[in-house]
Design a protein around this motif. Structure first.
Motif, mmCIF file in Angstrom:
data_model
loop_
_atom_site.group_PDB
_atom_site.id
_atom_site.type_symbol
_atom_site.label_atom_id
_atom_site.label_comp_id
_atom_site.label_asym_id
_atom_site.label_seq_id
_atom_site.Cartn_x
_atom_site.Cartn_y
_atom_site.Cartn_z
ATOM 1 N N LEU A 194 -3.399 -3.761 -0.533
ATOM 2 C CA LEU A 194 -4.411 -2.883 -1.121
ATOM 3 C C LEU A 194 -3.786 -1.786 -1.974
ATOM 4 N N ALA A 195 -2.612 -1.321 -1.582
ATOM 5 C CA ALA A 195 -1.961 -0.256 -2.336
ATOM 6 C C ALA A 195 -1.649 -0.698 -3.760
ATOM 7 N N ALA A 196 -1.516 -2.017 -3.941
ATOM 8 C CA ALA A 196 -1.238 -2.547 -5.271
ATOM 9 C C ALA A 196 -2.495 -2.596 -6.139
ATOM 10 N N VAL A 197 -3.658 -2.366 -5.531
ATOM 11 C CA VAL A 197 -4.916 -2.419 -6.278
ATOM 12 C C VAL A 197 -5.208 -1.040 -6.859
ATOM 13 N N PRO A 198 -5.347 -0.926 -8.191
ATOM 14 C CA PRO A 198 -5.623 0.371 -8.790
ATOM 15 C C PRO A 198 -6.890 0.986 -8.201
ATOM 16 N N GLY A 199 -6.827 2.273 -7.905
ATOM 17 C CA GLY A 199 -8.009 2.968 -7.409
ATOM 18 C C GLY A 199 -8.246 2.806 -5.921
ATOM 19 N N SER A 200 -7.306 2.172 -5.204
ATOM 20 C CA SER A 200 -7.519 1.956 -3.767
ATOM 21 C C SER A 200 -7.370 3.244 -2.979
ATOM 22 N N GLY A 201 -6.663 4.237 -3.566
ATOM 23 C CA GLY A 201 -6.425 5.476 -2.839
ATOM 24 C C GLY A 201 -5.260 5.395 -1.876
ATOM 25 N N LEU A 202 -4.666 4.207 -1.745
ATOM 26 C CA LEU A 202 -3.506 4.066 -0.859
ATOM 27 C C LEU A 202 -2.230 4.139 -1.688
ATOM 28 N N GLU A 203 -1.199 4.760 -1.109
ATOM 29 C CA GLU A 203 0.089 4.840 -1.799
ATOM 30 C C GLU A 203 0.919 3.620 -1.416
ATOM 31 N N ALA A 204 1.547 3.019 -2.415
ATOM 32 C CA ALA A 204 2.460 1.921 -2.087
ATOM 33 C C ALA A 204 3.620 2.502 -1.289
ATOM 34 N N ASP A 205 3.948 1.848 -0.179
ATOM 35 C CA ASP A 205 5.044 2.327 0.654
ATOM 36 C C ASP A 205 6.326 1.624 0.208
ATOM 37 N N ASP A 206 7.285 2.443 -0.291
ATOM 38 C CA ASP A 206 8.509 1.871 -0.845
ATOM 39 C C ASP A 206 9.278 1.018 0.158
ATOM 40 N N SER A 207 9.133 1.328 1.449
ATOM 41 C CA SER A 207 9.935 0.604 2.424
ATOM 42 C C SER A 207 9.415 -0.816 2.670
ATOM 43 N N ILE A 208 8.241 -1.123 2.141
ATOM 44 C CA ILE A 208 7.769 -2.507 2.244
ATOM 45 C C ILE A 208 8.226 -3.246 1.004
ATOM 46 N N SER A 209 9.163 -4.134 1.206
ATOM 47 C CA SER A 209 9.715 -4.829 0.049
ATOM 48 C C SER A 209 10.250 -6.167 0.526
ATOM 49 N N GLY A 210 10.994 -6.816 -0.342
ATOM 50 C CA GLY A 210 11.624 -8.069 0.041
ATOM 51 C C GLY A 210 10.691 -9.247 -0.123
ATOM 52 N N GLU A 211 11.260 -10.406 0.135
ATOM 53 C CA GLU A 211 10.566 -11.659 -0.078
ATOM 54 C C GLU A 211 9.849 -12.100 1.190
ATOM 55 N N LEU A 212 8.857 -12.953 0.995
ATOM 56 C CA LEU A 212 8.225 -13.610 2.129
ATOM 57 C C LEU A 212 9.279 -14.485 2.816
ATOM 58 N N PRO A 213 9.500 -14.328 4.131
ATOM 59 C CA PRO A 213 10.481 -15.182 4.803
ATOM 60 C C PRO A 213 10.048 -16.648 4.747
ATOM 61 N N SER A 214 10.976 -17.563 5.009
ATOM 62 C CA SER A 214 10.627 -18.982 4.972
ATOM 63 C C SER A 214 9.885 -19.380 6.240
ATOM 64 N N PRO A 215 8.781 -20.144 6.085
ATOM 65 C CA PRO A 215 8.098 -20.632 7.285
ATOM 66 C C PRO A 215 8.951 -21.640 8.066
ATOM 67 N N LEU A 216 10.062 -22.098 7.480
ATOM 68 C CA LEU A 216 10.982 -22.986 8.207
ATOM 69 C C LEU A 216 11.678 -22.219 9.324
ATOM 70 N N ASN A 217 11.858 -20.912 9.101
ATOM 71 C CA ASN A 217 12.586 -20.092 10.055
ATOM 72 C C ASN A 217 11.889 -18.726 10.159
ATOM 73 N N PRO A 218 10.672 -18.725 10.721
ATOM 74 C CA PRO A 218 9.885 -17.485 10.699
ATOM 75 C C PRO A 218 10.454 -16.432 11.648
ATOM 76 N N PHE B 26 -11.947 -3.154 3.697
ATOM 77 C CA PHE B 26 -11.504 -2.428 2.508
ATOM 78 C C PHE B 26 -11.509 -0.908 2.738
ATOM 79 N N ASP B 27 -12.472 -0.427 3.517
ATOM 80 C CA ASP B 27 -12.540 1.017 3.754
ATOM 81 C C ASP B 27 -11.519 1.469 4.783
ATOM 82 N N ASN B 28 -11.158 0.560 5.668
ATOM 83 C CA ASN B 28 -10.341 0.911 6.815
ATOM 84 C C ASN B 28 -9.257 -0.124 7.081
ATOM 85 N N PRO B 29 -8.418 -0.425 6.092
ATOM 86 C CA PRO B 29 -7.410 -1.470 6.327
ATOM 87 C C PRO B 29 -6.451 -1.024 7.438
ATOM 88 N N SER B 30 -6.267 -1.847 8.429
ATOM 89 C CA SER B 30 -5.513 -1.425 9.612
ATOM 90 C C SER B 30 -4.142 -2.069 9.722
#
Ligand SMILES: Nc1ncnc2c1ncn2[C@@H]1O[C@H](COP(=O)(O)OP(=O)(O)O)[C@@H](O)[C@H]1O
Ligand code: SF4
Ligand SMILES: [Mg+2]
Length: 322
Positions: A259-283, A247-251
């Protein structure tokens, strides 16, 4: 190579539960879906290990494979000295008793037609432990989980979601398990009730000498109760380690997004991380997170990252740890 390595596992002698290179597959339209693709972790007696990751990343399938509710396609699960896949008959039955699981939706997992007292007592009948669980002991157990025994004749629908989760916890504890696996036990509950159930689990851990495997899609929920945390992404472990260090040092970039989605984490949500979880059928090839990762480079697409050590008990599977 099935997974991303087992370097992060601790001394096997210290583990109550050890999972090595676990693989679980489902046959579906379109082929074989590998929901768990080489997961390794260990738990020591008395610890709380949390598994976190977004919906669909394979947390429940991992948990079910640990208790052989799903048959693993590959990998080794060791409980104490026993390798689970090698057990049959009475030995397997005994291990099944010692590994108990509770689920997300407590109301629907309780028989609606039976009185809650009978629901709590039922496993004792099934496992021929009736002599341990007379009316008085059931009353004590109800009190222990915070349900007034005078309501023992009521049906599950007459209780709230939080109360039903207390009842399902009591039902699991009747078997005196060594390990309790709690699969999203508070995800269906109001935030105020969540804290009460988390506190209850923490209290019961010492009273019943339990080891807890706690599953949640929400890192905020696991922060206070975990000794160690496993972050899963699309069937694999992204990061694992001591909860404070993680939690102190997420790598891992994925952990940092969660963690950025957790209020008070001190991390900024990075806009470039988006989209859906890919399918495990075709990882995705290489690092499975590369399709969503702002730090991805060529090597991330071609090579599966193995674990590197960040701290004595903190490992990350990433070519460019942050
Ligand atoms: N019985 C099943 N048959 C086919 N696919 C399944 C089955 N159970 C789970 N899956 C798939 O396996 C993946 C992991 O699911 P699950 O373990 O439930 O994830 P989580 O608990 O993290 O939300 C998902 O893609 C899910 O659709
Ligand atoms: S290995 Fe590459 S793509 Fe994967 S999380 Fe690390 S930087 Fe991102
Ligand atoms: Mg699940």
């Amino acid at each position: 190579m099935v997974g991303i390595g087992t370097e992060h596992l601790r001394d096997a002698d210290d583990a109550i539960l050890r999972v090595e290179d676990l693989v679980v597959e489902f046959s579906v339209d379109g082929g074989t879906l590998r929901a768990v693709a080489g997961v390794s972790f260990d738990v020591q007696a008395g610890e709380t290990l949390s598994i976190v990751g977004e919906s669909g990343c394979g947390k429940s399938t991992t948990a079910k494979a640990v208790i052989h509710l799903e048959e693993p396609a590959d990998g080794v699960v060791t409980f104490g000295d026993a390798e689970l896949s090698a057990l049959t008959g009475a030995e397997l039955r005994e291990v099944r008793r010692e590994l108990q699981m509770i689920f997300q939706d407590p109301i629907s997992s309780l028989n609606p037609r039976r009185a809650v007292r009978d629901i709590i007592q039922e496993p004792a009948h099934i496992w021929e432990m009736e002599e341990l669980w007379g009316d008085e002991e059931i009353d004590e157990m109800m009190t222990e989980v915070g349900i007034d025994p005078q309501y023992g004749d009521r049906r599950p629908y007459q209780f709230s979601g939080g109360q039903c989760q207390r009842i399902s916890i009591a039902r699991a504890l009747v078997l005196n398990p060594k390990v309790l696996i709690a699969d999203e036990p508070v995800s269906a509950l109001d935030v105020s009730v969540q804290a009460q159930i988390l506190n209850l689990l923490d209290d019961l851990k010492s009273d019943f000498q339990l080891t807890l495997l706690f599953i949640s899609h929400d890192l905020a929920v696991v922060r206070n109760i975990s000794d160690r945390v496993v972050v899963m992404y699309l069937g694999r472990v992204a990061e694992i380690g001591d909860a404070d260090s993680l939690f102190d040092n997420p790598s891992h970039p994925y952990t940092r997004t969660l963690l950025a989605a957790v209020p008070g984490s001190g991390l900024e949500a990075d806009d470039s991380i988006s989209g859906e979880l890919p399918s495990p059928l075709n990882p995705p090839t290489g690092c499975r997170f590369h399709t969503r990762c702002p730090y991805a480079t060529e090597i991330c697409i071609s090579e599966v990252p193995v674990f590197t050590q960040q701290d004595p008990d903190h490992w990350v599977a990433c070519h460019h740890p942050q």
